[in-house]
Each structure stands twice: as C-alpha cells, then as structure tokens.
Motif scaffolding. Structure first.
Motif, short mmCIF file in Angstrom:
data_model
loop_
_atom_site.label_atom_id
_atom_site.label_comp_id
_atom_site.label_asym_id
_atom_site.label_seq_id
_atom_site.Cartn_x
_atom_site.Cartn_y
_atom_site.Cartn_z
N ASN A 50 -115.26 10.12 -0.58
CA ASN A 50 -114.75 9.21 0.45
C ASN A 50 -115.34 9.51 1.83
O ASN A 50 -114.84 9.02 2.83
CB ASN A 50 -113.22 9.19 0.48
N LEU A 52 -115.45 12.32 3.53
CA LEU A 52 -114.95 13.45 4.32
C LEU A 52 -116.06 14.47 4.51
O LEU A 52 -116.16 15.12 5.54
CB LEU A 52 -113.76 14.10 3.63
N PRO A 77 -114.69 8.10 6.54
CA PRO A 77 -113.54 8.03 5.64
C PRO A 77 -112.56 6.93 5.99
O PRO A 77 -112.02 6.27 5.11
CB PRO A 77 -112.88 9.40 5.80
N ARG A 78 -112.31 6.72 7.31
CA ARG A 78 -111.30 5.71 7.66
C ARG A 78 -111.72 4.31 7.27
O ARG A 78 -110.88 3.48 6.97
CB ARG A 78 -110.96 5.80 9.14
N GLU A 79 -113.05 4.05 7.25
CA GLU A 79 -113.49 2.73 6.84
C GLU A 79 -113.52 2.61 5.31
O GLU A 79 -113.63 1.51 4.77
CB GLU A 79 -114.88 2.42 7.42
N ALA A 81 -111.03 3.70 3.52
CA ALA A 81 -109.65 3.88 3.09
C ALA A 81 -109.17 2.81 2.12
O ALA A 81 -108.30 3.07 1.30
CB ALA A 81 -108.73 3.93 4.31
N ASP A 82 -109.73 1.61 2.20
CA ASP A 82 -109.28 0.59 1.26
C ASP A 82 -109.96 0.69 -0.10
O ASP A 82 -109.57 -0.01 -1.04
CB ASP A 82 -109.47 -0.82 1.86
N GLY A 107 -100.39 3.99 5.05
CA GLY A 107 -101.79 3.62 4.82
C GLY A 107 -102.00 2.12 4.94
O GLY A 107 -103.00 1.66 5.50
N GLN A 110 -102.20 0.90 8.49
CA GLN A 110 -103.50 1.13 9.09
C GLN A 110 -104.51 0.07 8.66
O GLN A 110 -105.41 -0.28 9.39
CB GLN A 110 -104.05 2.51 8.70
N LEU A 111 -104.34 -0.42 7.40
CA LEU A 111 -105.29 -1.40 6.89
C LEU A 111 -104.87 -2.81 7.26
O LEU A 111 -105.49 -3.78 6.82
CB LEU A 111 -105.38 -1.29 5.37
N ALA A 112 -103.81 -2.95 8.05
CA ALA A 112 -103.33 -4.25 8.49
C ALA A 112 -102.98 -5.17 7.33
O ALA A 112 -103.32 -6.35 7.32
CB ALA A 112 -104.33 -4.91 9.43
N TYR B 151 -100.29 2.56 20.33
CA TYR B 151 -100.02 2.99 18.96
C TYR B 151 -100.58 4.38 18.68
O TYR B 151 -99.90 5.24 18.13
CB TYR B 151 -100.64 1.99 17.99
N ASP B 215 -107.36 10.66 8.36
CA ASP B 215 -108.66 10.03 8.37
C ASP B 215 -108.89 9.27 7.06
O ASP B 215 -109.35 8.13 7.06
CB ASP B 215 -109.74 11.10 8.57
N SER B 216 -108.53 9.90 5.93
CA SER B 216 -108.75 9.26 4.64
C SER B 216 -107.86 8.04 4.45
O SER B 216 -108.12 7.22 3.60
CB SER B 216 -108.44 10.22 3.49
N ARG B 217 -106.77 7.98 5.20
CA ARG B 217 -105.85 6.87 4.99
C ARG B 217 -106.07 5.75 6.00
O ARG B 217 -105.29 4.81 6.06
CB ARG B 217 -104.42 7.38 5.03
N GLY B 218 -107.10 5.86 6.80
CA GLY B 218 -107.47 4.72 7.63
C GLY B 218 -106.99 4.80 9.05
O GLY B 218 -107.10 3.84 9.79
N TYR B 219 -106.44 5.96 9.46
CA TYR B 219 -105.98 6.07 10.84
C TYR B 219 -107.18 5.97 11.78
O TYR B 219 -108.19 6.61 11.56
CB TYR B 219 -105.26 7.39 11.06
N ARG B 221 -108.96 3.23 12.41
CA ARG B 221 -109.95 2.18 12.11
C ARG B 221 -110.00 1.25 13.30
O ARG B 221 -108.98 0.65 13.65
CB ARG B 221 -109.49 1.37 10.90
N ARG B 284 -106.04 -3.95 14.55
CA ARG B 284 -105.38 -4.64 13.46
C ARG B 284 -104.53 -3.63 12.71
O ARG B 284 -104.99 -2.92 11.85
CB ARG B 284 -106.40 -5.29 12.55
N VAL B 285 -103.29 -3.51 13.13
CA VAL B 285 -102.34 -2.63 12.47
C VAL B 285 -101.09 -3.45 12.27
O VAL B 285 -100.69 -4.19 13.16
CB VAL B 285 -102.04 -1.40 13.35
N THR B 286 -100.50 -3.37 11.08
CA THR B 286 -99.25 -4.10 10.87
C THR B 286 -98.11 -3.09 10.78
O THR B 286 -98.34 -1.89 10.66
CB THR B 286 -99.30 -4.92 9.58
#
Lengths: 523, 365
Positions: A50, A52, A77-79, A81-82, A107, A110-112, B151, B215-219, B221, B284-286
C-alpha cells in the motif's frame, strides 16, 4: 490484482538489500500467506503493497508495484486507501477514535463516502465480523481478539479490494486467534477480497491459504502452492514437520489430512520413552495466594509448589489470573492473602529470591548498549547472556535486538542476581519457531542448573516441548495440575498437533516421534 | 407519543453550560449560586448517558467543594480586612519586614469569612456548570462538529488528548517492571532515565504505528487541492488567528492604541474565517451519524442562553439582589427576576429527549 516487478528495497544505501529482485503476482480473491523467520522482510513486503514502503518508512525502492491498476510510485498510502486496507500487529496502537462504531466509520469519512452508504456499510461489517453487540463500547475496554476484529472491520468498511494483514494474531490467545482467522477466511470466501497475510501461527493459517510466499532470507522470495512450498520452508508448524519426517506426499497441511495419512505410522510406533527430568525438592511453596483488585478477585486461594530442576507451564485464557499470580509469587505485585516462601523465606520481604521477566520485557531495559545493561546488572550477566544466546554484539542497542535476543538479555539481567526461581510472563509472544526452539533450550539449561522455572504461555506446542508440568488457571482458580502429557493430551483445546494426529498414541512433539520411529518407516 | 431516546448535539449542551456559567459569574448571592449548581446537577442526572465520561460530575462537585474550603481556609490563615462580629480572636503572628502587608491569623471577622464563602461558591458554581457540560457531551464529539477547515486540527487534538491516558498507562507499567530489577543500588542514580527512556520509546513506537495506520486509512487525502493552495490557506488561517489574539488582547487593555483594538480583531477574524472556508472547499470528508442541530438542541441552548441573558439584565435592574451585603451580614434576598434566571436552565430538561443508554441499545439490538 497485485503485481510486484523486479522489486528491491534497501533502507540504507550501503546496507544489505531487504528485498531484491522480487517478481510476484497475486490473483484476485486469493489468500496469500507470507512465511519466514523474523527480520527477513515480511513487514517490508507487506508495506510495499500500500505504499507505506517507501513513502512512510523511507528507504529506496526499485522496480514497480501496482495494485488494482495504481502504481505506488505515484500514489502515497492515503491515496491507496480505497484499494488497500491494512491491519497491523497491535490493533490498539492504530485506533484513531474511541468507540467501535466511530472507528469503523473513520476510514469511510476520510474517503468521503456518502452518509447513507456509510451507515449501511457500518452495519454490514459489524455483522460480517460478529461484533454488532460491541458497537457502542469504548475500544480500550475490549479484549485483544475483539479489538483485532474491530480493526479488520474498520479496514474492510472502505470496501478495499486488497486486505493486508501484518501478523494479526501474534498478540492474541488461541481462542481469540481462532476467531480472527475464521473471520479472515470468511472474508475470502464471501467477499472475494484478496488477502495478503504474514503470520507466525502457521499451524492454524496454512491450511486456508491458496498460495504461500516463502521468504528464506537474503531478500529472495519464492511463491507457489502451499503443499509444495512448505516442503522446504524455513519455518514449519509441527504438522508439516511430522509430514516431512514421515515422508508423506503430498504434504498434509491440516491435522485432519495428517490423521488420515498417519494410520500406518500410528500402528508402527511404540510408546515414547520418557526422558523427563526428575523433579527435585520444592523450592517455592505458595499457599492460599489471593489477589484482588477492588471487588474483582483475580487469583483465588491458589496453592502452587515449584520444584528445583523442572519447568512448569502456567496456562489459561486471557484474564484468568496468570500475570497476577506471577507478580504475587515474585513478591512485588499485590497480594491480599496467603504466603509465598522460597526456601522458607517470604518473597515479599526480600528481592532477588525470584526473578520475573514481565510481558513487555523491554520495559526493564534503559541503557544504550547490551554491554552497559550487563554491566549495570552485575558481573556475571554477560557470561549468562553468552550461555543463553551466544554471539550478541555488546555494542548493539537493546532495541535493535531481535525479539528472542532481547528476551535472553532480560533473562540474563534477572538471572544475574542468582535467583533460584525464574518466572516468565508470556515469553513466546512474537517469537518465530526458531526463537521458540532457542527458548526451549534456554529453559532446559536453567532447569539443568537447578532452577525452578514457571512459564505463563498460551502456546501449546511450546508447552509440549518445554514443560514437565502444567498448571491450568480458570477464573483465578487452579483447575488442573499435573504432568504435561496427562494435562494437555487429554484436553480438546490444549492438545498439541502431534497429539491430535497420533492419538491414542501418547506423543506430544515431533522429536519424540523421531526418537521412537522404526527406521523402516523413517525412509 | 413519547419522544424516542436520542442524544442532543454536543454544542447545544456546551452553550447551555456556558450560559449557566455566565449567570453564575454575574452573582455572588449564595442562594442563587446553590440554585444554579442544583439546576445543573438535576439536568445532568436526568440527561446523562452511561459512557465513562458521564460519571465525571462527582469529580467536579468535589473540586467545587475543595475550592470553597480553600477559599475559607485562606481567609482564616491570612486574616484579611473585615468588620462585624469577631468570631474567634486568634493571635496574630508577626512576619518580617519583607513580607509587609501579609499577616498570619489574627481576629476572624464574620464578614471576612462570609466573603470567602461567597467567593468560593461563585467559582465553584462556574466549575460545576462546565463539569456538567463535560458529563453530558463527550468533549471529543464536540471536536467532531468543528468546521471542515479545522478538521485536521480537530483530529490532531483528539489524538493528543488520547496520548495522556496511554502515557499514564505505560508509565505505570514501566515503573512496575523496573522494580523487578535487583540492581537497585546503581539504579537509583538512573531513576529518571530508567523510566523516561522506556516510556518515551513506547510513546514513539505508538505514535509511529498510529501515523502509519492513519496514513493507510486515507487521513489527509487532499484530493485535487494543490500544495500551493494548501500553503496559502494555512498561512491565512494562522495569520488570522494571530490577528484575533492581538485584537482580543487590545480589547481588554485600555491603554492599547485604538488601531490595535477593533480593526486588528476584525481583520484577524475575517482572515481566519476566510482561511477556514477556502481550505474546506477542496476537502472531501463526510461525517458518520452527525447529531443534527434540531429543535431540541435549540431548546437546550436557549435554556442556557436565557439564564445568562436574564441574569445579565438583573445586574442592571436589581444589582443589590445579586451581591448581598456581608457588612453588616444580612440574609441574602432576591426578587423574581434572578430567581427565574437561575431556574431557566431547567428548560433543557423539557427540551431534550431522554438519553440513549447502551443497555437500552442492547435490548433493541
């Protein structure tokens, strides 16, 4: 799904490569198991999937990693995540929020993901992992197995097509580990998620794997079908070792398959010769030991005798009072009632009678080098360390040692006071098979020197090899106390794999089988 | 139909509590203060959930009691100006000349003691009101309702807050483990180092693990936002916040030049808000299950606001009711207006639905 092309990773430019020239392809919906000792690059390989490695950890990566069409070179990694969900070793360290529901939703926030979808998915993963009744609970109040299932649920909620698990069960007791592995296999079957997992407990995991990726060390990687790959894998669970010993082909991966293959072997074996050490006189005598925390009774009027020159295993589920009992025996933990005497002297009144290696052994260490730690501990510490684990560089920082070496160092520090009784709290946590075998030898030599050893552990295979006697705790009470063979072989949960395969023959370990085997069956 | 159990927006509870605290700040009348304390306790008992933080009211009540006790103790110890009846005539202890103006013990006047009591209650009531908010709404949930531009800062605060219990936990574990080492003679020299090194190493390991997990979970982005825009909005927010601080300081400092007062404050505010707004455009965060700011939330907030407004009004209309005389000591009396002001906080009970308890949650699940 996952493509590694000519992948190489090195953390220091002049250092050795952690991974070199790795070409690997993992199909969609596959459960791939990473096998190898500690420090061969399992975590690094997982980290590259991923991104890292190298975005987060640093280091130099050559070659190319693509996951679901994304190149990790351009996607941090953050991009990713999906596409890739990741679950680490210690679930509690990775939690961001404080309740189960919020953690699962984090999670997706973060992915909206739209709120309505989010609501629906949270309910779905709660059911998928069987944790719906925990939804409003604070994360810190959950047991280890529950925490790890929440962490998996949280990774799954973003609906990634790849799930990466780095030793998800290494901190769990057998029951909880079973729950987590069952949950993971269900994901592969029901959702078609691609799972890549590094795991120490091969005995449970290898039978579910579609492919095995072996890291023999030196940066190389081999992958293939589990039954062929396990034939010469550097680490192997007892069921595989027994299969290799008996020359079964194809190699059985599960206890069930091995039992069917073992019929001729079972008939040809004669009962094992007992090589058990004869227990010496009683060194530590505990009577009516009670530990309570407020209203909760952790240990309830326990009587234990520890004999010189023998290794006793202390078993029981998490929270059954193993740690509390050990701390009470050592004398520095709380004790509400009872007496603990070593050679007639109360342990609470004098330090150094009993050495205890606590669960997080590194808490004891604070100096910059192994030599400094040994010097602080006492004149014999370095000799003891060399006897336990030869060849540790004295200039190394204790935190850079491997899990097993660090354990040996703490053991040496504790032994340098010359205690006759040694207690170890969960020493097998995070050790691979090789380190566990080394620990078995170390305990053997301690017993040979006349120490009384008590090891709290969940690991039945380790107990079968190391212990003369087993004490089982439940709810703070002793429910079984006797020779290893009697206590663990008769129990459905505690029976080691060899005992399950060869029952009713009373074998516990592969070594015993090897000794008892007629030469004609062996080859 | 009875309203279903539901949680009320945390911001509403904080407005309510701040309103009560403002009301308490307006008066030193002990009966009004006790009324305010009573109102906040009553509302908490009826409307708190069963989460760990809901049990914290007891702590704040104890803190309040301690404040009152300390205030009165100091009045006895340091004497102080006063008049009226002398309750106990203690001998005064003379102090050397460098401590001129301070005298220990001496006669205790009834008015001095009463002043201490009123003062202490005044402070204790404010503490209890804010404590009430803490038990009714998780402070972390409050951070969840910050605007989108803040946020990231909100997350940082949440993570930082959760570090403290972890540090305490690992400190306890390390101290316990260190006692196992037998080389106590050498270790006394290293006492600080022995605990700090493992605790910090532990904290560092944990924070790295947390950072990797986030980071892995999309924080973080940022989607399409360019790094230049991020830099710009960040700078705007920070400069704005500095402006607000300077302006606020100027507002309270009477000698500050005119230009350092309102102009700086307003400019800072505008810049800060603009920074937050601009940076939230690209985000874009919900949010998962946000508490709506609905009628019951408005009702709750209105209860506190009304209490504050009426009490402030009372400072104009009936100032004597709010600050009873202690010299000569009179029984504190007050009219209808302060009474209504003190009790207005009870509106929150009428406005809000019953809290969600995890027991009822399990029963319905």
């Amino acid at each position: 799904m996952i493509d590694l092309q000519r992948l190489g990773v090195r953390y220091a430019d002049d250092g050795p490569a952690t991974l070199a020239d790795v070409d690997l392809h993992i199909e969609e919906g596959e459960l791939a198991l990473l096998v190898g000792g500690t420090g061969v690059g399992k975590s690094t390989l997982l980290g590259t999937i991923n991104g890292l490695v190298p975005h987060f950890t640093g280091g130099r990566l050559s070659g190319r990693v693509t996951v679901g069409g994304y190149d990790t070179r351009t996607h941090p990694p953050r991009e990713m995540a999906d596409v890739v969900g990741r679950v680490g070793q210690d679930p509690l360290a990775g939690f961001v929020t404080d309740t189960v529901e919020d953690e699962i939703a984090y999670g997706m926030e973060q992915l909206a993901v739209p709120p309505a979808t989010m609501r629906k998915r949270v309910e779905e993963v709660l059911d998928l992992l069987g944790i719906a009744e925990l939804r409003a609970r604070p994360l810190a109040a959950l047991s280890g197995g529950q925490q790890q299932r929440v962490a998996i649920a949280a990774a799954l909620a973003s609906a990634p097509s790849v799930l990466v698990l780095d030793e998800p069960t290494s901190a769990l007791d057998p029951g909880a580990a079973e729950d987590v592995l069952a949950a993971i296999t269900r994901l592969v079957h029901d959702l078609g998620t691609t799972v890549v997992m590094a795991e120490h407990r091969l005995e449970r995991a290898v039978q579910y794997a579609d492919s095995v990726i072996v890291l023999p060390g030196g940066g190389a990687v081999r992958a293939g079908d589990p039954a062929t790959m396990m034939i010469d894998s550097p680490v192997a669970p007892p069921v595989i070792q027994l299969g290799r010993l008996a020359g079964w082909a194809p190699l059985p991966l599960s206890v069930r398959d091995a039992r069917r293959a073992a019929r001729p072997l079972r008939d040809s074996l004669t009962a094992p010769t007992t090589t058990r050490r004869a227990p010496g006189d009683v060194v530590l005598q505990a009577r009516g030991v009670t530990v309570r925390y407020g209203d909760r009774v952790a240990v309830r009027q326990v009587d234990v005798d520890l004999h010189a020159g023998s290794v006793t295993a202390l078993m029981g589920r998490n929270g059954s009072g193993k740690s509390s009992l050990q701390w009470a025996l050592q004398g520095s933990g709380p004790r509400a009632a009872g007496s603990v005497r070593v050679d007639g002297i109360e342990t609470a009144s004098q330090r150094g009678l009993v050495g205890l290696v606590p669960q997080t052994a590194s808490d004891l260490l604070y100096l910059e080098s192994v030599d400094a730690e040994c010097a602080a501990a006492g004149p014999q510490a370095r000799d003891i360390l060399d006897a336990l684990a030869p060849g540790i560089d004295g200039a190394q920082h204790p935190r850079d040692l491997s899990e097993g070496q660090r354990l040996a160092l703490v053991l040496a520090v504790q032994l340098s006071a010359g205690p006759r009784v040694v207690l170890l709290d969960e020493p097998t946590r995070g050790l691979d098979y090789r380190a566990k075998a080394a620990l078995v030898e170390q305990l053997d030599s301690l017993a040979a020197q006349g120490h009384a050893v008590l090891v709290a552990t969940h690991d039945v295979e380790f107990v079968a090899q190391a212990a003369d006697r087993v004490v089982v705790l439940a709810e703070g009470e002793v429910i079984a106390d006797g020779p290893t063979a009697e206590v663990i072989a008769s129990s459905p949960i505690f029976a080691p794999q060899v005992a399950k395969i060869l029952a009713p023959q009373p074998f516990l370990t592969v070594d015993q089988v090897a000794r008892a085997m007629p030469d004609s069956v062996a080859r | 139909m009875r309203r279903l159990p539901r949680s009320v927006h945390p911001v509403a509870w904080w407005i309510w509590a701040l309103g009560l605290a403002v009301a308490a700040a307006c008066t030193t009348n002990p009966i009004l203060l006790l009324l305010l304390i009573g109102v906040s306790c009553f509302v908490v008992l009826l409307r708190r959930g069963d989460a760990p933080w809901s049990r914290s009211l007891r702590v704040y009540l104890a803190l309040g009691a301690a404040i009152v006790a300390i205030r009165m103790l100091f009045r006895v110890l340091l004497g102080g100006p006063g008049g009226g009846t002398v309750l106990i005539d203690l001998p005064s202890i003379p102090l050397p000349s460098f401590a001129a103006g301070i005298h220990l013990l001496g006669p205790i006047y009834s008015s001095s003691l009463l002043d201490g009591l009123y003062d202490g209650l005044h402070l204790a009531a404010m503490v209890v009101c804010l404590g009430a908010a803490n038990s009714l709404a998780n402070p972390k949930r409050l951070l969840k309702s910050v605007p989108m531009g803040l946020y990231d800062i909100g997350t940082v605060v949440v993570v930082a807050v959760s570090v403290f219990p972890q540090l305490a936990e690992s400190l306890g574990r390390v101290r316990r483990a260190q006692r196992l080492r037998h080389d106590a003679a050498t270790s006394r020299r290293h006492l600080v180092r022995m605990t700090i090194v493992p605790v910090l190493a532990d904290a560092l390991d944990r924070s790295l693990a947390l950072a990797a997990a986030m980071d892995s979970r999309g924080y973080g982005r940022h989607g399409s936002a360019s790094s230049r825009r991020r830099l710009l909005t960040g700078a705007m927010t920070i400069v704005g916040l500095i402006g607000v601080c300077v302006g606020a300081y100027g507002l309270f400092d009477e000698r500050a030049p005119e230009t350092r007062r309102w102009p700086v404050f307003i400019a800072g505010l505008v810049l800060g808000v603009a920074g937050v707004v601009v940076s939230s455009i690209g985000r874009r965060v919900t949010r998962y299950r946000p508490d709506p700011f609905d009628l019951s939330a408005i009702g709750v907030a209105a209860g506190g606001a009304l209490s504050a407004a009426l009490m402030v009004w009372a400072t104009d209309v009936a100032p004597a009711d709010l600050h009873p005389d202690t010299l000569p000591a009179t029984w504190p009396v007050f009219g209808v207006l302060p009474l209504v002001a003190a009790c207005a906080g009870l509106l929150a009970v009428v406005a809000s639905p019953a809290p969600v308890l995890s027991r009822t949650r399990e029963a319905t699940a």
